[in-house]
Design an enzyme around this catalytic site. Structure first.
Site, PDB file in Angstrom:
ATOM      1  N   ASP A  11       0.934  -1.099   0.000  1.00  0.00           N
ATOM      2  CA  ASP A  11      -0.034   0.078   0.072  1.00  0.00           C
ATOM      3  C   ASP A  11       0.837   1.170   0.262  1.00  0.00           C
ATOM      4  O   ASP A  11       1.321   1.599   1.074  1.00  0.00           O
ATOM      5  CB  ASP A  11      -0.796  -0.054   1.273  1.00  0.00           C
ATOM      6  N   GLU A  72      -1.247  -1.513  -4.667  1.00  0.00           N
ATOM      7  CA  GLU A  72      -2.634  -0.763  -4.481  1.00  0.00           C
ATOM      8  C   GLU A  72      -2.554   0.637  -5.467  1.00  0.00           C
ATOM      9  O   GLU A  72      -1.478   1.071  -5.350  1.00  0.00           O
ATOM     10  CB  GLU A  72      -3.057  -0.235  -3.063  1.00  0.00           C
ATOM     11  N   ASP A 145      -1.785   0.951   8.109  1.00  0.00           N
ATOM     12  CA  ASP A 145      -1.092   0.977   6.764  1.00  0.00           C
ATOM     13  C   ASP A 145      -0.693  -0.396   6.504  1.00  0.00           C
ATOM     14  O   ASP A 145      -0.749  -1.078   5.395  1.00  0.00           O
ATOM     15  CB  ASP A 145       0.026   2.081   6.506  1.00  0.00           C
TER      16      ASP A 145
END
Length: 186
Positions: A11, A72, A145
């Site tokens: 991410d 992502e 995260d």
């Protein structure tokens, strides 16, 4: 017996980049680890942050030897400068994987949330709670995260459960080698 494979999910972020690593065998997945690359808000320049992302992702790939990387994709926001910075962070993470021969897959944030929770509007906490149930881990990481990175890996697993039974291509050259009968000469 099903073939084992390891997936690293990333991410990307310019202040905190999350990552998660899972091992998959058949329809089962197991948590290997997750964490963050903490870069801070203003301590270092943007190019230095990108360098740190590249170096840390490269070291994770060397340490855990994943066969695939799932990232992502940056969401479409109104702040063009933020989008540009996120795109750069994603690009250096992708480059770190490509430099070590990984296949790269991208997923929209909404698709990741739907794959993990069933809802594209799920909160970070809802995603983390579902991952906790799926992968059975006790403590939540300090930064969500980390579970976001893990969610990207899990999303890739769910999207590609039968990858070993089907065909996978790392580019046009790979596709043509595996499908020489479909090539049309002009």
């Amino acid at each position: 017996m099903a073939e084992s494979r390891t997936i690293i999910g990333i991410d990307p972020g310019t202040n905190v980049t999350g990552y998660g690593i899972i091992e998959c065998e058949g329809k089962k997945m197991k948590l290997i680890g997750c964490g963050v690359i903490k870069l801070g808000k203003a301590e270092i320049s943007h190019p230095e942050k990108l360098k740190k992302i590249f170096e840390r992702v490269s070291s994770l790939v060397k340490e855990f030897a994943p066969s695939e990387m799932a990232l992502e994709a940056p969401f479409h926001g109104k702040n063009v400068q933020a989008m540009l910075k996120l795109g750069r962070a994603q690009g250096v993470a992708m480059a770190a994987g490509l430099a070590q021969g990984l296949e790269i897959f991208e997923y929209a944030p909404r698709k990741v949330k739907v794959a993990v929770t069933g809802s594209g509007a799920a909160s970070k906490e809802q995603v983390a709670a579902m991952l906790q149930k799926l992968l059975i881990f006790e403590e939540w990481p300090t930064y969500l995260d980390a579970t976001d990175g893990l969610a990207v890996a899990v999303c890739h697993f769910f999207q590609n459960k039968n990858l070993s039974q089907g065909k996978s291509y790392s580019g046009w050259d790979s596709f043509l080698k595996q499908n020489s009968d479909r090539k049309i000469e002009r």
